[in-house]
Design a protein around this motif. Structure first.
Motif, mmCIF file in Angstrom:
data_model
loop_
_atom_site.group_PDB
_atom_site.id
_atom_site.type_symbol
_atom_site.label_atom_id
_atom_site.label_comp_id
_atom_site.label_asym_id
_atom_site.label_seq_id
_atom_site.Cartn_x
_atom_site.Cartn_y
_atom_site.Cartn_z
ATOM 1 N N VAL A 155 -3.736 -0.084 1.487
ATOM 2 C CA VAL A 155 -5.103 -0.521 1.714
ATOM 3 C C VAL A 155 -5.738 -0.882 0.377
ATOM 4 C CG1 VAL A 155 -7.391 0.121 2.581
ATOM 5 C CG2 VAL A 155 -5.339 0.978 3.717
ATOM 6 N N GLU A 156 -6.320 -2.064 0.319
ATOM 7 C CA GLU A 156 -7.028 -2.501 -0.880
ATOM 8 C C GLU A 156 -8.519 -2.551 -0.587
ATOM 9 O OE1 GLU A 156 -3.974 -5.497 -3.132
ATOM 10 O OE2 GLU A 156 -4.937 -6.249 -1.296
ATOM 11 N N LEU A 157 -9.311 -1.935 -1.447
ATOM 12 C CA LEU A 157 -10.761 -1.944 -1.322
ATOM 13 C C LEU A 157 -11.372 -2.833 -2.394
ATOM 14 C CD1 LEU A 157 -11.576 1.840 -0.682
ATOM 15 C CD2 LEU A 157 -11.090 0.036 0.988
ATOM 16 N N ASN A 158 -12.470 -3.458 -2.056
ATOM 17 C CA ASN A 158 -13.197 -4.292 -2.998
ATOM 18 C C ASN A 158 -13.621 -3.475 -4.219
ATOM 19 O OD1 ASN A 158 -15.520 -5.795 -4.214
ATOM 20 N ND2 ASN A 158 -15.171 -7.167 -2.495
ATOM 21 N N ASP A 159 -13.503 -4.067 -5.390
ATOM 22 C CA ASP A 159 -13.886 -3.377 -6.625
ATOM 23 C C ASP A 159 -15.320 -2.863 -6.588
ATOM 24 O OD1 ASP A 159 -11.784 -3.028 -8.330
ATOM 25 O OD2 ASP A 159 -11.953 -4.993 -9.277
ATOM 26 N N ARG A 160 -16.144 -3.461 -5.739
ATOM 27 C CA ARG A 160 -17.534 -3.032 -5.629
ATOM 28 C C ARG A 160 -17.647 -1.551 -5.261
ATOM 29 N NH1 ARG A 160 -21.853 -3.180 -1.781
ATOM 30 N NH2 ARG A 160 -23.806 -3.894 -2.729
ATOM 31 N N PHE A 161 -16.645 -1.045 -4.535
ATOM 32 C CA PHE A 161 -16.705 0.347 -4.100
ATOM 33 C C PHE A 161 -16.451 1.336 -5.239
ATOM 34 C CE2 PHE A 161 -15.663 -1.804 -0.031
ATOM 35 C CZ PHE A 161 -16.793 -1.421 0.669
ATOM 36 N N GLN A 179 -8.224 8.787 -1.383
ATOM 37 C CA GLN A 179 -7.069 9.263 -0.622
ATOM 38 C C GLN A 179 -7.475 10.396 0.321
ATOM 39 O OE1 GLN A 179 -4.365 6.531 -1.956
ATOM 40 N NE2 GLN A 179 -4.009 8.118 -0.466
ATOM 41 N N ARG A 180 -8.389 11.256 -0.133
ATOM 42 C CA ARG A 180 -8.854 12.353 0.715
ATOM 43 C C ARG A 180 -9.564 11.826 1.968
ATOM 44 N NH1 ARG A 180 -13.777 14.149 1.115
ATOM 45 N NH2 ARG A 180 -14.421 13.211 -0.868
ATOM 46 N N VAL A 181 -10.448 10.851 1.777
ATOM 47 C CA VAL A 181 -11.174 10.278 2.910
ATOM 48 C C VAL A 181 -10.213 9.563 3.849
ATOM 49 C CG1 VAL A 181 -12.927 8.595 3.593
ATOM 50 C CG2 VAL A 181 -13.339 10.105 1.636
ATOM 51 N N ALA A 182 -9.240 8.849 3.282
ATOM 52 C CA ALA A 182 -8.252 8.154 4.106
ATOM 53 C C ALA A 182 -7.464 9.144 4.957
ATOM 54 C CB ALA A 182 -7.311 7.338 3.222
ATOM 55 N N ARG A 183 -7.072 10.258 4.371
ATOM 56 C CA ARG A 183 -6.321 11.273 5.125
ATOM 57 C C ARG A 183 -7.159 11.836 6.272
ATOM 58 N NH1 ARG A 183 -4.576 12.904 -0.058
ATOM 59 N NH2 ARG A 183 -6.135 14.577 -0.066
ATOM 60 N N GLU A 184 -8.458 12.026 6.029
ATOM 61 C CA GLU A 184 -9.333 12.551 7.078
ATOM 62 C C GLU A 184 -9.433 11.568 8.245
ATOM 63 O OE1 GLU A 184 -11.668 14.726 9.453
ATOM 64 O OE2 GLU A 184 -10.569 15.403 7.658
ATOM 65 N N LEU A 240 -3.104 9.902 13.705
ATOM 66 C CA LEU A 240 -1.952 9.195 13.127
ATOM 67 C C LEU A 240 -1.296 10.094 12.070
ATOM 68 C CD1 LEU A 240 -3.680 5.735 12.584
ATOM 69 C CD2 LEU A 240 -1.964 6.265 14.320
ATOM 70 N N PRO A 241 -0.778 11.244 12.453
ATOM 71 C CA PRO A 241 -0.299 12.219 11.466
ATOM 72 C C PRO A 241 0.858 11.734 10.618
ATOM 73 C CG PRO A 241 0.399 12.830 13.678
ATOM 74 C CD PRO A 241 -0.562 11.699 13.840
ATOM 75 N N ASP A 242 1.644 10.790 11.121
ATOM 76 C CA ASP A 242 2.798 10.324 10.358
ATOM 77 C C ASP A 242 2.489 9.086 9.524
ATOM 78 O OD1 ASP A 242 2.431 8.854 12.660
ATOM 79 O OD2 ASP A 242 4.541 8.279 12.808
ATOM 80 N N ALA A 243 1.220 8.674 9.492
ATOM 81 C CA ALA A 243 0.836 7.502 8.697
ATOM 82 C C ALA A 243 0.343 7.950 7.327
ATOM 83 C CB ALA A 243 -0.255 6.713 9.411
ATOM 84 N N ARG A 244 0.785 7.254 6.287
ATOM 85 C CA ARG A 244 0.353 7.553 4.929
ATOM 86 C C ARG A 244 -0.316 6.311 4.341
ATOM 87 N NH1 ARG A 244 5.566 9.609 4.973
ATOM 88 N NH2 ARG A 244 6.331 7.923 3.650
ATOM 89 N N LEU A 245 -1.558 6.458 3.915
ATOM 90 C CA LEU A 245 -2.289 5.331 3.347
ATOM 91 C C LEU A 245 -2.336 5.452 1.833
ATOM 92 C CD1 LEU A 245 -3.188 4.988 6.335
ATOM 93 C CD2 LEU A 245 -5.373 4.184 5.441
ATOM 94 N N ILE A 246 -2.021 4.352 1.172
ATOM 95 C CA ILE A 246 -2.113 4.275 -0.280
ATOM 96 C C ILE A 246 -3.264 3.341 -0.606
ATOM 97 C CG2 ILE A 246 -0.929 3.635 -2.408
ATOM 98 C CD1 ILE A 246 1.710 4.225 -0.891
ATOM 99 N N VAL A 247 -4.313 3.862 -1.230
ATOM 100 C CA VAL A 247 -5.553 3.128 -1.433
ATOM 101 C C VAL A 247 -5.652 2.643 -2.868
ATOM 102 C CG1 VAL A 247 -8.071 3.204 -1.229
ATOM 103 C CG2 VAL A 247 -6.647 4.579 0.311
ATOM 104 N N GLY A 248 -5.951 1.349 -3.021
ATOM 105 C CA GLY A 248 -6.167 0.769 -4.341
ATOM 106 C C GLY A 248 -7.442 -0.077 -4.342
ATOM 107 N N PHE A 249 -7.792 -0.590 -5.508
ATOM 108 C CA PHE A 249 -9.011 -1.377 -5.668
ATOM 109 C C PHE A 249 -8.687 -2.670 -6.409
ATOM 110 C CE2 PHE A 249 -10.170 3.005 -5.226
ATOM 111 C CZ PHE A 249 -11.346 3.010 -4.512
ATOM 112 N N ARG A 250 -9.328 -3.772 -5.997
ATOM 113 C CA ARG A 250 -9.182 -5.022 -6.719
ATOM 114 C C ARG A 250 -10.341 -5.954 -6.377
ATOM 115 N NH1 ARG A 250 -7.455 -9.547 -3.893
ATOM 116 N NH2 ARG A 250 -6.562 -9.202 -1.808
ATOM 117 N N GLU A 251 -10.494 -7.000 -7.162
ATOM 118 C CA GLU A 251 -11.515 -8.006 -6.872
ATOM 119 C C GLU A 251 -11.087 -8.815 -5.651
ATOM 120 O OE1 GLU A 251 -12.554 -10.504 -10.106
ATOM 121 O OE2 GLU A 251 -12.975 -8.862 -11.498
#
Length: 299
Positions: free
Chosen positions: A98-104, A58-63, A70-81
């Motif tokens: 945002v979904e990231l590959n479980d590999r991460f 979440q910290r990296v996404a905010r950066e 995009l100050p008014d955009a909020r990203l919610i990051v999750g992980f899945r296969e």
């Protein structure tokens, strides 16, 4: 995401990449592009194994949201296969999932690279800028992320040895290097010190050589002797055949004449790749109307 499989090299998508750079300047304007003069700093997207996975993501996404403006955009990051590196659900916002590959989960230093691409999808979505077709649109996204200061992370995520490989994004490593070099030549920013991947740095060097060649093509005065000689031959032919020249396939210029108008030559601006058309009359100074680059030409 190439994971252990063969990695494509070279410049097979170069025309689409160039079209993407031009599209950025057309949609954003010269002034807006200049606001991205400073790239994302490595320290701002650093991610070590001791960081909490979800809080760190979440910290990296905010950066990256901050960097893209995009100050008014909020990203919610999750992980899945999943097969791909990541995916973002493009909605009206302001929340984007945002979904990231479980590999991460175990390759955390590359989370910034994956998010740089996905957050750029959000940025382009809000700009209403896209290319037709999935492939070309993904190339646009990689190009935009790199040219606007975050895509160096994608190139740094490229690693390849005799038994394994990893590459994120749709561009080849050399194409990432080309776009990064185009940015570097415009903003005077040297990304060399940021690379942790030796293979990524090598691809950047190859891309830099290709990018510099754009500024060494006739009718630019920086063109080499062989190019100038070829150009003079084509110009003579065009002058004697109403603007039609016997050009080699892929020549960086073309001639045209209409009625009593003087012969003109058309070529790409080496900065934004927009087509520029100037009269054939010897030494001229041309200014690109899109990116404002002043070009010294010998037409």
């Amino acid at each position: 995401m190439a994971n252990g499989g063969p990695v494509e090299h070279g410049f097979p998508h170069l025309e689409t990449v160039r079209a993407a750079i031009t599209a950025l300047y057309r949609r954003l304007s010269y002034e807006s592009v200049r606001t991205f003069a400073t790239s994302v700093a490595p320290v701002d997207v650093a991610f070590c194994d001791t960081d909490d996975l979800h809080l760190g993501a979440q910290r990296v996404a905010r950066e990256l949201v901050r960097h893209y403006g995009l100050p008014d955009a909020r990203l919610i990051v999750g992980f899945r296969e999943m097969t791909h590196a990541a995916n973002v659900e493009l909605t009206a916002g302001p929340e984007y999932f945002v979904e990231l590959n479980d590999r991460f989960r175990t390759h955390r230093r590359d989370i910034g690279a994956a998010l740089a691409h996905e957050v750029m999808h959000v940025y382009l979505h809000r700009l209403d800028l896209s290319f037709p077709g999935t492939r070309d649109n993904e190339i646009l996204t990689d190009t935009a992320a790199t040219y606007l200061g975050a895509g160096w992370l994608l190139l740094d995520a490229f690693r390849e040895d005799g038994v394994s490989s990893q590459k994120l994004g749709y561009l080849t490593p050399e194409e990432f290097g080309y776009v990064l070099a185009k940015r570097s030549l415009v903003f005077g920013e040297d990304p060399s010190a940021w690379f942790t991947s030796a293979q990524g740095y090598e691809a950047y060097v190859k891309g830099l050589a290709r990018a510099r060649r754009d500024g060494q093509q006739p009718p630019l005065t920086a063109a080499g002797w062989a190019g100038r000689r070829r150009y003079a031959r084509d110009r003579r032919h065009a002058q004697g055949h109403g603007g039609e020249a016997e050009r080699e396939p892929g020549a960086p210029y073309s001639f045209s004449a209409s009625g009593r108008e003087p012969l003109r030559v058309s070529f790409r601006c080496p900065t934004c790749l927009e087509r520029i058309r100037v009269p054939v009359r010897g030494r001229v100074r041309a200014r690109c109307g899109l990116c404002r680059t002043v070009l010294e030409c010998d037409t």
